[in-house]
Each structure stands twice: as C-alpha cells, then as structure tokens.
Scaffold this active site. Structure first.
Site, PDB file in Angstrom:
ATOM      1  N   GLN A 310       3.445  17.789   6.837  1.00  8.22           N
ATOM      2  CA  GLN A 310       2.961  16.494   7.300  1.00  8.22           C
ATOM      3  C   GLN A 310       3.739  16.035   8.534  1.00  8.22           C
ATOM      4  O   GLN A 310       3.156  15.532   9.502  1.00  8.22           O
ATOM      5  CB  GLN A 310       3.066  15.455   6.189  1.00  8.22           C
ATOM      6  CG  GLN A 310       2.465  14.113   6.587  1.00  8.22           C
ATOM      7  CD  GLN A 310       2.655  13.047   5.536  1.00  8.22           C
ATOM      8  OE1 GLN A 310       3.435  13.214   4.594  1.00  8.22           O
ATOM      9  NE2 GLN A 310       1.947  11.940   5.680  1.00  8.22           N
ATOM     10  N   GLN A 313       2.524  17.887  11.550  1.00  8.49           N
ATOM     11  CA  GLN A 313       1.256  17.356  12.028  1.00  8.49           C
ATOM     12  C   GLN A 313       1.451  16.015  12.736  1.00  8.49           C
ATOM     13  O   GLN A 313       0.761  15.711  13.711  1.00  8.49           O
ATOM     14  CB  GLN A 313       0.277  17.199  10.857  1.00  8.49           C
ATOM     15  CG  GLN A 313      -1.062  16.581  11.206  1.00  8.49           C
ATOM     16  CD  GLN A 313      -1.855  17.398  12.216  1.00  8.49           C
ATOM     17  OE1 GLN A 313      -1.605  18.596  12.387  1.00  8.49           O
ATOM     18  NE2 GLN A 313      -2.800  16.761  12.891  1.00  8.49           N
ATOM     19  N   GLU A 314       2.406  15.229  12.264  1.00  3.98           N
ATOM     20  CA  GLU A 314       2.656  13.918  12.865  1.00  3.98           C
ATOM     21  C   GLU A 314       3.371  14.025  14.214  1.00  3.98           C
ATOM     22  O   GLU A 314       2.982  13.362  15.181  1.00  3.98           O
ATOM     23  CB  GLU A 314       3.498  13.058  11.913  1.00  3.98           C
ATOM     24  CG  GLU A 314       2.768  12.566  10.675  1.00  3.98           C
ATOM     25  CD  GLU A 314       1.796  11.433  10.988  1.00  3.98           C
ATOM     26  OE1 GLU A 314       1.765  10.963  12.146  1.00  3.98           O
ATOM     27  OE2 GLU A 314       1.060  11.021  10.073  1.00  3.98           O
ATOM     28  N   SER A 315       4.422  14.834  14.282  1.00  3.70           N
ATOM     29  CA  SER A 315       5.307  14.777  15.452  1.00  3.70           C
ATOM     30  C   SER A 315       5.737  16.125  16.010  1.00  3.70           C
ATOM     31  O   SER A 315       6.502  16.161  16.971  1.00  3.70           O
ATOM     32  CB  SER A 315       6.579  14.008  15.071  1.00  3.70           C
ATOM     33  OG  SER A 315       7.333  14.757  14.110  1.00  3.70           O
ATOM     34  N   TYR A 440      -6.729  15.889   9.899  1.00  5.25           N
ATOM     35  CA  TYR A 440      -5.327  15.666   9.533  1.00  5.25           C
ATOM     36  C   TYR A 440      -4.997  16.371   8.224  1.00  5.25           C
ATOM     37  O   TYR A 440      -4.023  17.125   8.129  1.00  5.25           O
ATOM     38  CB  TYR A 440      -5.106  14.163   9.414  1.00  5.25           C
ATOM     39  CG  TYR A 440      -3.720  13.699   9.053  1.00  5.25           C
ATOM     40  CD1 TYR A 440      -2.731  13.597  10.022  1.00  5.25           C
ATOM     41  CD2 TYR A 440      -3.408  13.303   7.753  1.00  5.25           C
ATOM     42  CE1 TYR A 440      -1.460  13.124   9.705  1.00  5.25           C
ATOM     43  CE2 TYR A 440      -2.144  12.835   7.421  1.00  5.25           C
ATOM     44  CZ  TYR A 440      -1.176  12.748   8.402  1.00  5.25           C
ATOM     45  OH  TYR A 440       0.079  12.272   8.076  1.00  5.25           O
TER      46      TYR A 440
END
Length: 456
Positions: A310, A313-315, A440
C-alpha cells in the site's frame, strides 16, 4: 521430502506422474489405504512441489499456496486434515505416488496423453498455456523453426519435454537440456541470469516470474490451453468418486473460480516500466523501511507485505512525497487523518506507517459486517483511497442496479459509475473518480503478491 501437517481451508485439484526407469529397481509399494482408513486416521496425505503456484514454505507458520488451499478444502470435505509431503522433483513425486506414500499428487500437473496412460486423474480444475520464456535482448525464437538456435533448459520429467519432443518430430535439429527440480521458477531465474537462452513455463507462473524479473519476455506460446488435474492412487476404493463429486461441487459453487482469482487474478496487464521500477525499489528503498512495516503489522491484523504494498502504491516508498492536494509521506496521509490517528509528523517514516496502518484498521472495522473474507480488505483499501462515503454510495448504487453490494468484484464494476452524472447526481456523496480505487486495490494486490513471494 519435507512434511507439514495442515488444517482445512479452501479448494483444489492437481495431477501427474512418470514411469520408473527400467534400470532402477521399483520402489517398495505400500498396501493401499481406503477412504474409511483415511477418515479413521483423520489425515489425507498430499504429495506436492514447492513453488509460487503450488506450495509456498513459510518460516513462521504452515505452508500456503493455491494447491495448498485446494487440498485443504478437499480434505475438509472428507472430514480430515491435509498433510503435505513436498517432493524434491517431479520424478520423486511420481515415485512417491506409485509407492503409495501419498493419496493424491497436487502440484499443477498437466494432464498429458503419456501420463493418462499410467496414472489416474481427478477432473480438470484449471487450464494453462505452455510458454517459451526468454530474456529481453537475447535469443528470441518467435518462430518454431528458430527454436534450434536457442539454448533451452526445461524441468526434468515435465510436460514441457513432451511438448519439445512433439515439436522435434518436424524440427529435427531441436535440442534441449533438463534440470531436476520441483518448479520451473529456478530455470526462469537462470534465463534471467544469462545461464540459458530460454525455458518453458506454464502461463500463470510466467506471468508471476516476469513481475519479479522484468527482463524476461514471452517469446511465444508453444501449446494451446493445457488441462491441470490431480493424480491419485487409483487403488484406494472410492477416492476417484470422491474427487469427482467434490470438484463438481467446487466448480458449481464458484469455489474454484474464487481461489483462482485469489491466487492468479491479482495481476493486471503487464507494464514493463512499472515492474522494472518496482523491482529496483524493492532492492534500494524497501530495506530502509521493512522493519517498520513488520512492527506495524505485529500490532494489527495485516501482513507487513500488505502495508508495504500500500505504501508503494501511495508514495513509491518516498517519505517526502507530497501531492497537489497536500497529502504527505510514505502512506500519503491528509492533515486531518494524521490528527485523527495521533501523529504530528507525516514525513517521519515510522509515524507515517503507524498512522496509515491505524487508519486502514479503522476503515476495516467500519466496513459493514455483511462484507466478509478478502472482500472486506479490498473494501477498506478502496475506502482509504476514495473515502468511506463514496464506498457507501457504491453499495447503494449496486443495490439499485441489482448487483451484490457485498462483493468486491461487483463493486469494482459499480465504482466507475460514480463519475457518471446520471448516477452520482442521485447519490449522497456525489461525484468521485471511481476508477481510481479499483486500480488502487488491483495494484496493491499485485505488489503484495510479489512481496509475499520475494524469497521463493
């Protein structure tokens, strides 16, 4: 041969075997069990092979994997548990089955004409394509007549040898090498390392391997769809009938489809640039933060691989990441969310990971109780991305359109409608870029799977 006792879980099937070489004495053969004795002992002995598509060995717990879930589910239908015997190679697996050392062989075995002459098989439970896998920029025989130009290595005793023998009838210069083992994964890695030009792998394994080794390419398909099935000891009265009945039920109930989606449906379209970047960052960024992900996971019902996926995927594991809307850090938290979970520095890696994990846990607990199993996690991840209000709207819209509001698969089709005025204008929380949470979740599932299997 490694052994694990295991408990019941989901579904399955599988198949294979080969004759014993005429120069070697046959292995001693045990007297066959019966279904009654299997039930009395409370144990189904499952012969298998270690690898990403069959059985994954876990240091701190029982094994996992597609074939493990299938075998556990079949064992549960008999009222017993599955004990897994892991063979070192395909020939060893076949010898063990012939000797009566196992009841079924579940290892992604292709049902071929040669094997069908010697072994009893369960119903088919999955189909794959045999693919020629080579290295980007190397020998790339896209046409069969070019195969003799390549140094090809394949798994000893595999269906791939049968495929090459069939091709060799018309392409007589074709030659290949074999290596013993239980999975084609080491051979795919050998191709990636330049130790061979090409190998052959089943399509679902090739798909997985290319996401760990992005320089691998599929040069061509060598077969059409090939059936996978379990081999079993035909001397056990009633076992064949039990397998046939169980697989029919598992297919009708959607269990086979669900398990296939769980293990193999997590990969979207292949993106070389994305995969290559991910592999680089696993090597040069993840080691800085892995301990923090593991510590956060210890406090919550999530695997560290999920939290790391996660965060990627975010940063892309950049603690200084910032978006145009002001979210920051490894877990890209808003200021209000950071305050809610009690952190004051969103760019501090440890605080960001702890805060993001706590927020995901809060969302997970707020998912309606009617959403169960893996769907509950996908729902919570989507809410992390798009907001819980929009997820509730998607449920309402799913209900209106006659879809299952508790199914992630159905919601994944409904969410993009939240950008359609005909729909969002009738919903409480209005417009949302509903395709974004769908992508996402899909990307997190893909990254999570790759991280979970990184040590295979």
């Amino acid at each position: 041969m490694k052994t694990w006792p295991s408990r019941a879980v989901s579904l399955l099937l599988l198949a294979l075997a080969l004759p014993v070489g005429c120069s070697e004495p046959p292995p001693p053969v045990r007297d066959p069990d019966t279904l009654a004795t299997i039930r009395e002992r409370g144990e189904l002995v499952v012969l298998t092979l270690a690898g990403p598509t069959s059985l994954i060995e876990n240091e701190d717990g029982p094994p996992s994997g597609y074939e493990v879930d299938l075998a556990n589910a079949f064992a549960a239908s008999l009222g017993v548990t599955a004990r897994f015997e892991v063979a070192a190679s395909l020939p060893d697996l076949f010898d063990a089955l012939a000797a009566g050392d196992g009841h079924v062989a579940a290892a992604g075995l292709t049902l071929t004409p040669e094997r069908s002459e010697r072994l009893a098989f369960s119903p088919v439970y999955k189909s794959v394509t045999e693919q020629l896998v080579c290295r980007r920029g190397g020998v790339n025989p896209t046409r069969l007549e070019r195969l003799p130009d390549a140094d090809i290595v394949v798994l000893e005793g595999s269906s791939y040898e049968e495929t090459l023998r069939a091709i060799g009838v018309t392409h007589t210069a074709l030659r290949w090498r074999t290596r013993p083992g239980g999975s084609a994964m080491p051979l795919l890695e050998a191709v990636d390392d330049g130790q061979a030009d090409c190998t052959i792998a089943d399509s679902h394994l090739a798909d997985f391997a290319r996401r760990r080794h992005p320089e691998l390419i599929v040069a061509r398909n060598l077969t059409g769809e090939q059936p996978l099935a379990w081999a079993y000891d035909a001397r056990i009265d009633g076992l064949g009938e039990a397998l046939s009945a169980w697989f029919a039920t598992a297919h009708a109930d959607g269990l086979l489809e669900a398990l296939d989606e769980t293990w193999f449906g997590r990969f979207g379209d292949y993106d070389y640039v994305d995969v290559a970047r991910f592999v680089r960052r696993v090597e040069n960024r993840l080691p800085r933060y892995r301990r923090l992900f593991e510590a956060a996971a210890d406090e919550l019902p999530f695997e560290w691989e999920l939290l790391a996926a996660q965060a990627y995927q975010e940063s892309h594991w950049d603690p200084d990441a910032v978006s145009a809307t002001g979210v920051r850090g490894l877990m890209m938290l808003t200021l209000s969310t950071a305050e809610r979970v009690g952190i004051d520095d969103r760019t501090d890696p440890e605080q960001s990971i702890v805060g993001g994990a706590a927020y995901l846990d809060d969302l997970y607990e707020r998912v309606p109780d009617s959403v169960t199993g893996p769907d509950r996690l996908w729902f919570a991840l989507a809410a992390y991305n798009v907001g819980m209000g929009h997820m509730y709207d998607a449920r309402r819209l799913a209900e209106r359109l006659g879809r299952d509001k508790d199914s992630w698969d159905d919601l994944a089709e409904i969410l993009p409608l939240l950008s359609d005025p005909a729909h969002y204008s009738t919903l409480r929380y209005g417009y949302a870029r509903g395709h974004e949470p769908v992508r996402y979740v899909a990307k997190i599932r893909e990254y999570r799977a790759l991280l979970a299997a990184q040590d295979l």
